[in-house]
Design a protein around this motif. Sequence first.
Motif, PDB file in Angstrom:
ATOM      1  N   UNK A 107      32.469  -2.741-103.090  1.00 14.84           N
ATOM      2  CA  UNK A 107      33.703  -2.471-102.346  1.00 14.84           C
ATOM      3  C   UNK A 107      34.252  -1.102-102.734  1.00 14.84           C
ATOM      4  N   UNK A 108      34.158  -0.805-103.991  1.00 18.28           N
ATOM      5  CA  UNK A 108      34.605   0.463-104.545  1.00 18.28           C
ATOM      6  C   UNK A 108      33.968   1.647-103.803  1.00 18.28           C
ATOM      7  N   UNK A 109      32.674   1.584-103.595  1.00 15.09           N
ATOM      8  CA  UNK A 109      31.964   2.650-102.884  1.00 15.09           C
ATOM      9  C   UNK A 109      32.396   2.700-101.416  1.00 15.09           C
ATOM     10  N   UNK A 110      32.511   1.542-100.796  1.00 14.24           N
ATOM     11  CA  UNK A 110      32.944   1.501 -99.388  1.00 14.24           C
ATOM     12  C   UNK A 110      34.319   2.140 -99.237  1.00 14.24           C
ATOM     13  N   UNK A 111      35.179   1.866-100.220  1.00 14.40           N
ATOM     14  CA  UNK A 111      36.533   2.391-100.173  1.00 14.40           C
ATOM     15  C   UNK A 111      36.538   3.920-100.272  1.00 14.40           C
ATOM     16  N   UNK A 112      35.690   4.427-101.133  1.00 13.40           N
ATOM     17  CA  UNK A 112      35.598   5.884-101.282  1.00 13.40           C
ATOM     18  C   UNK A 112      35.008   6.526-100.019  1.00 13.40           C
ATOM     19  N   UNK A 113      34.034   5.877 -99.405  1.00 21.73           N
ATOM     20  CA  UNK A 113      33.479   6.397 -98.150  1.00 21.73           C
ATOM     21  C   UNK A 113      34.575   6.418 -97.081  1.00 21.73           C
ATOM     22  N   UNK A 114      35.345   5.364 -97.041  1.00 18.62           N
ATOM     23  CA  UNK A 114      36.442   5.289 -96.080  1.00 18.62           C
ATOM     24  C   UNK A 114      37.447   6.424 -96.314  1.00 18.62           C
ATOM     25  N   UNK A 115      37.775   6.642 -97.568  1.00 20.43           N
ATOM     26  CA  UNK A 115      38.746   7.673 -97.938  1.00 20.43           C
ATOM     27  C   UNK A 115      38.238   9.072 -97.571  1.00 20.43           C
ATOM     28  N   UNK A 116      36.997   9.342 -97.906  1.00 16.82           N
ATOM     29  CA  UNK A 116      36.430  10.667 -97.624  1.00 16.82           C
ATOM     30  C   UNK A 116      36.212  10.859 -96.121  1.00 16.82           C
ATOM     31  N   UNK A 117      35.883   9.804 -95.421  1.00 13.32           N
ATOM     32  CA  UNK A 117      35.716   9.901 -93.969  1.00 13.32           C
ATOM     33  C   UNK A 117      37.049  10.258 -93.325  1.00 13.32           C
ATOM     34  N   UNK A 118      38.076   9.614 -93.798  1.00 15.27           N
ATOM     35  CA  UNK A 118      39.410   9.903 -93.267  1.00 15.27           C
ATOM     36  C   UNK A 118      39.784  11.362 -93.503  1.00 15.27           C
ATOM     37  N   UNK A 119      39.545  11.814 -94.719  1.00 15.71           N
ATOM     38  CA  UNK A 119      39.828  13.213 -95.081  1.00 15.71           C
ATOM     39  C   UNK A 119      39.085  14.188 -94.177  1.00 15.71           C
ATOM     40  N   UNK A 120      37.823  13.859 -93.899  1.00 13.66           N
ATOM     41  CA  UNK A 120      36.969  14.749 -93.105  1.00 13.66           C
ATOM     42  C   UNK A 120      37.201  14.572 -91.611  1.00 13.66           C
ATOM     43  N   UNK A 121      37.989  13.576 -91.263  1.00  8.35           N
ATOM     44  CA  UNK A 121      38.256  13.344 -89.850  1.00  8.35           C
ATOM     45  C   UNK A 121      37.068  12.773 -89.092  1.00  8.35           C
ATOM     46  N   UNK A 122      36.262  11.968 -89.788  1.00  4.32           N
ATOM     47  CA  UNK A 122      35.107  11.351 -89.134  1.00  4.32           C
ATOM     48  C   UNK A 122      35.123   9.835 -89.371  1.00  4.32           C
ATOM     49  N   UNK A 123      34.274   9.141 -88.639  1.00  8.26           N
ATOM     50  CA  UNK A 123      34.018   7.733 -88.910  1.00  8.26           C
ATOM     51  C   UNK A 123      32.603   7.638 -89.467  1.00  8.26           C
ATOM     52  N   UNK A 124      32.404   6.788 -90.441  1.00  2.00           N
ATOM     53  CA  UNK A 124      31.092   6.708 -91.085  1.00  2.00           C
ATOM     54  C   UNK A 124      30.478   5.329 -90.848  1.00  2.00           C
ATOM     55  N   UNK A 125      29.213   5.322 -90.431  1.00  4.95           N
ATOM     56  CA  UNK A 125      28.468   4.068 -90.288  1.00  4.95           C
ATOM     57  C   UNK A 125      27.789   3.729 -91.605  1.00  4.95           C
ATOM     58  N   UNK A 126      27.855   2.472 -91.968  1.00  2.00           N
ATOM     59  CA  UNK A 126      27.239   2.047 -93.233  1.00  2.00           C
ATOM     60  C   UNK A 126      26.470   0.730 -93.048  1.00  2.00           C
ATOM     61  N   UNK A 127      25.556   0.499 -93.971  1.00  2.46           N
ATOM     62  CA  UNK A 127      24.925  -0.818 -94.109  1.00  2.46           C
ATOM     63  C   UNK A 127      25.328  -1.362 -95.471  1.00  2.46           C
ATOM     64  N   UNK A 128      25.358  -2.652 -95.610  1.00  7.60           N
ATOM     65  CA  UNK A 128      25.599  -3.245 -96.920  1.00  7.60           C
ATOM     66  C   UNK A 128      24.271  -3.618 -97.539  1.00  7.60           C
ATOM     67  N   UNK A 129      24.084  -3.179 -98.779  1.00 10.68           N
ATOM     68  CA  UNK A 129      22.844  -3.497 -99.485  1.00 10.68           C
ATOM     69  C   UNK A 129      22.962  -4.874-100.128  1.00 10.68           C
ATOM     70  N   UNK A 130      21.956  -5.687 -99.895  1.00  9.13           N
ATOM     71  CA  UNK A 130      21.954  -7.050-100.438  1.00  9.13           C
ATOM     72  C   UNK A 130      20.888  -7.141-101.525  1.00  9.13           C
ATOM     73  N   UNK A 131      21.277  -7.674-102.654  1.00  6.55           N
ATOM     74  CA  UNK A 131      20.336  -7.888-103.755  1.00  6.55           C
ATOM     75  C   UNK A 131      19.656  -9.235-103.514  1.00  6.55           C
ATOM     76  N   UNK A 132      18.698  -9.212-102.593  1.00  6.07           N
ATOM     77  CA  UNK A 132      18.164 -10.467-102.049  1.00  6.07           C
ATOM     78  C   UNK A 132      17.355 -11.253-103.082  1.00  6.07           C
ATOM     79  N   UNK A 133      16.810 -10.548-104.079  1.00  8.93           N
ATOM     80  CA  UNK A 133      16.077 -11.256-105.123  1.00  8.93           C
ATOM     81  C   UNK A 133      16.957 -11.629-106.302  1.00  8.93           C
ATOM     82  N   UNK A 134      18.276 -11.399-106.187  1.00  8.94           N
ATOM     83  CA  UNK A 134      19.205 -11.635-107.300  1.00  8.94           C
ATOM     84  C   UNK A 134      18.677 -11.037-108.595  1.00  8.94           C
TER      85      UNK A 134
END
Length: 236
Positions: A107-134
């Motif tokens: 969440x921390x990383x997503x929040x920073x991407x959101x913050x920097x995207x806002x600053x840059x005046x863009x929208x950013x597309x992301x995927x969520x990485x899943x630790x599928x093998x735990x």
Amino acid sequence: MTEKLSIKQFDENYQDILTRVQNAALQSGRTPEDITLLAATKTVDINTINHAIESGISFIGENRVQEFLSKEADLLPVHRHFIGHLQTNKVKDIIQKVELIHSVDSFHLAKEISRQAEKAGVDMDILLEVNIGNEESKSGFAPDALEERLCEIVQLPHIHVKGLMAIPPICNQPEDNRKYFKEMYHLFLDIRNKKIDNSAMSVLSMGMSDDFEVAIQEGATLVRVGTALFGKRVYH
Ligand SMILES: *Cc1c(COP(=O)(O)O)cnc(C)c1O
């Protein structure tokens, strides 16, 4: 490896990979156009990458910020993705230079991407990485926690969750990973069916050189292929 050698290697490999992607797509009841072949270009020199782009590669992914920035200005037109672990303090360096970040693992990383995207005046597309093998050694959201985290992340402004990404455990046989790919596909469908706002679930990024066919058979929409295109990586 010299550039000439790596270009020759690419030419030999590319058509073969395309055919295999096509066949796996058909096996999964889809058409080849439904699958994105992304070339994972870490350690590959710029001339070889540009040759790959001229040959038809339209998506590339880098996984280190420094390396990406050192190549980025010289790249021919191509869709640029970030696929590696991303430190929050580096987000600002790539925010306007990539179209999709595959590897959002907190969440921390997503929040920073959101913050920097806002600053840059863009929208950013992301995927969520899943630790599928735990796996303890790997980053990514635990499958159990994914939906809850997703529901928090979609509240953030200026980012759009487009899907999921996974790197399954290292296996001896491609077939060993089938169960993980199946689980990823179920998570993907499950979330898609819940129609959570601001989460499109259109990209399922999984499958690499050794197992991309199995990944496609199990529902991958994007495969990240390095070695099978460019040959074994040489680290300098
Ligand atoms: C290097 C890399 C790949 C490609 O791996 P290969 O086994 O060389 O095909 C795919 N995804 C990520 C995140 C990578 O770092």
